[in-house]
Scaffold this motif. Structure first.
Motif, PDB file in Angstrom:
ATOM      1  N   ARG A  74      19.862  -7.619  60.832  1.00 27.99           N
ATOM      2  CA  ARG A  74      20.294  -7.420  62.208  1.00 27.99           C
ATOM      3  C   ARG A  74      21.813  -7.524  62.255  1.00 27.99           C
ATOM      4  N   ALA A  75      22.397  -6.757  63.124  1.00 22.58           N
ATOM      5  CA  ALA A  75      23.840  -6.849  63.359  1.00 22.58           C
ATOM      6  C   ALA A  75      24.065  -6.664  64.849  1.00 22.58           C
ATOM      7  N   SER A  76      24.951  -7.442  65.391  1.00 25.13           N
ATOM      8  CA  SER A  76      25.244  -7.319  66.819  1.00 25.13           C
ATOM      9  C   SER A  76      26.268  -6.207  67.039  1.00 25.13           C
ATOM     10  N   VAL A  77      26.412  -5.827  68.294  1.00 29.20           N
ATOM     11  CA  VAL A  77      27.429  -4.840  68.639  1.00 29.20           C
ATOM     12  C   VAL A  77      28.803  -5.368  68.243  1.00 29.20           C
ATOM     13  N   ARG A  78      28.989  -6.665  68.398  1.00 30.23           N
ATOM     14  CA  ARG A  78      30.251  -7.287  68.004  1.00 30.23           C
ATOM     15  C   ARG A  78      30.475  -7.174  66.487  1.00 30.23           C
ATOM     16  N   ASP A  79      29.402  -7.355  65.701  1.00 29.07           N
ATOM     17  CA  ASP A  79      29.515  -7.204  64.247  1.00 29.07           C
ATOM     18  C   ASP A  79      29.955  -5.795  63.875  1.00 29.07           C
ATOM     19  N   LEU A  80      29.453  -4.809  64.601  1.00 27.61           N
ATOM     20  CA  LEU A  80      29.864  -3.435  64.330  1.00 27.61           C
ATOM     21  C   LEU A  80      31.359  -3.261  64.553  1.00 27.61           C
ATOM     22  N   ARG A  81      31.855  -3.940  65.544  1.00 27.03           N
ATOM     23  CA  ARG A  81      33.268  -3.791  65.860  1.00 27.03           C
ATOM     24  C   ARG A  81      34.167  -4.569  64.901  1.00 27.03           C
ATOM     25  N   TYR A  82      33.790  -5.808  64.602  1.00 27.24           N
ATOM     26  CA  TYR A  82      34.684  -6.678  63.841  1.00 27.24           C
ATOM     27  C   TYR A  82      34.312  -6.852  62.374  1.00 27.24           C
ATOM     28  N   ALA A  83      33.111  -6.498  61.990  1.00 30.75           N
ATOM     29  CA  ALA A  83      32.698  -6.668  60.587  1.00 30.75           C
ATOM     30  C   ALA A  83      31.978  -5.419  60.091  1.00 30.75           C
ATOM     31  N   PHE A  84      32.538  -4.273  60.436  1.00 28.58           N
ATOM     32  CA  PHE A  84      31.870  -3.025  60.084  1.00 28.58           C
ATOM     33  C   PHE A  84      31.782  -2.815  58.574  1.00 28.58           C
ATOM     34  N   LYS A  85      32.736  -3.323  57.822  1.00 30.91           N
ATOM     35  CA  LYS A  85      32.707  -3.150  56.367  1.00 30.91           C
ATOM     36  C   LYS A  85      31.437  -3.748  55.761  1.00 30.91           C
ATOM     37  N   GLU A  86      31.023  -4.901  56.253  1.00 32.33           N
ATOM     38  CA  GLU A  86      29.798  -5.516  55.748  1.00 32.33           C
ATOM     39  C   GLU A  86      28.565  -4.691  56.135  1.00 32.33           C
ATOM     40  N   VAL A  87      28.563  -4.195  57.363  1.00 28.72           N
ATOM     41  CA  VAL A  87      27.449  -3.353  57.813  1.00 28.72           C
ATOM     42  C   VAL A  87      27.393  -2.089  56.964  1.00 28.72           C
ATOM     43  N   GLU A  88      28.542  -1.495  56.744  1.00 29.37           N
ATOM     44  CA  GLU A  88      28.615  -0.274  55.944  1.00 29.37           C
ATOM     45  C   GLU A  88      28.157  -0.522  54.511  1.00 29.37           C
ATOM     46  N   ALA A  89      28.541  -1.663  53.943  1.00 33.29           N
ATOM     47  CA  ALA A  89      28.125  -1.996  52.578  1.00 33.29           C
ATOM     48  C   ALA A  89      26.611  -2.145  52.492  1.00 33.29           C
ATOM     49  N   SER A  90      26.019  -2.739  53.512  1.00 26.84           N
ATOM     50  CA  SER A  90      24.561  -2.884  53.520  1.00 26.84           C
ATOM     51  C   SER A  90      23.874  -1.533  53.626  1.00 26.84           C
ATOM     52  N   LEU A  91      24.423  -0.656  54.438  1.00 30.47           N
ATOM     53  CA  LEU A  91      23.858   0.691  54.535  1.00 30.47           C
ATOM     54  C   LEU A  91      23.984   1.422  53.205  1.00 30.47           C
TER      55      LEU A  91
END
Length: 82
Positions: free
Chosen positions: A6-23
């Motif tokens: 899970r990632a919050s909308v805030r995570d998308l804004r401030y920690a997008f690199k981690e979200v992108e790495a997981s994808l």
């Protein structure tokens, strides 16, 4: 960040690199806003490597016909004249 399921909308804004790495690692991610799931991010499948069979295309286009002289031979002869 949660455990990347899970990632919050805030995570998308401030920690997008981690979200992108997981994808990139192939994980699917739920996007939440105020603890409600609003979207699912799914990684895109990598493009398939395509190979082109030029010999088959030439045979389809020209058949068994042999063009004389070949283009490479014309280039060699032109270079020898210079």
């Amino acid at each position: 960040m949660y455990h990347m399921r899970r990632a919050s909308v805030r995570d998308l804004r401030y920690a997008f690199k981690e979200v992108e790495a997981s994808l990139a690692a192939g994980e699917e991610i739920e996007i939440v806003k105020r603890n409600r799931v609003i979207a699912h991010l799914v990684p895109v499948a990598p493009p398939k490597a395509t190979t082109v069979d030029f010999e088959a295309q030439l045979k389809k286009l020209w058949g068994d016909r042999i063009v004389e002289p070949g283009l490479s031979q014309l280039i060699i002869e032109d270079r020898e004249r210079s």
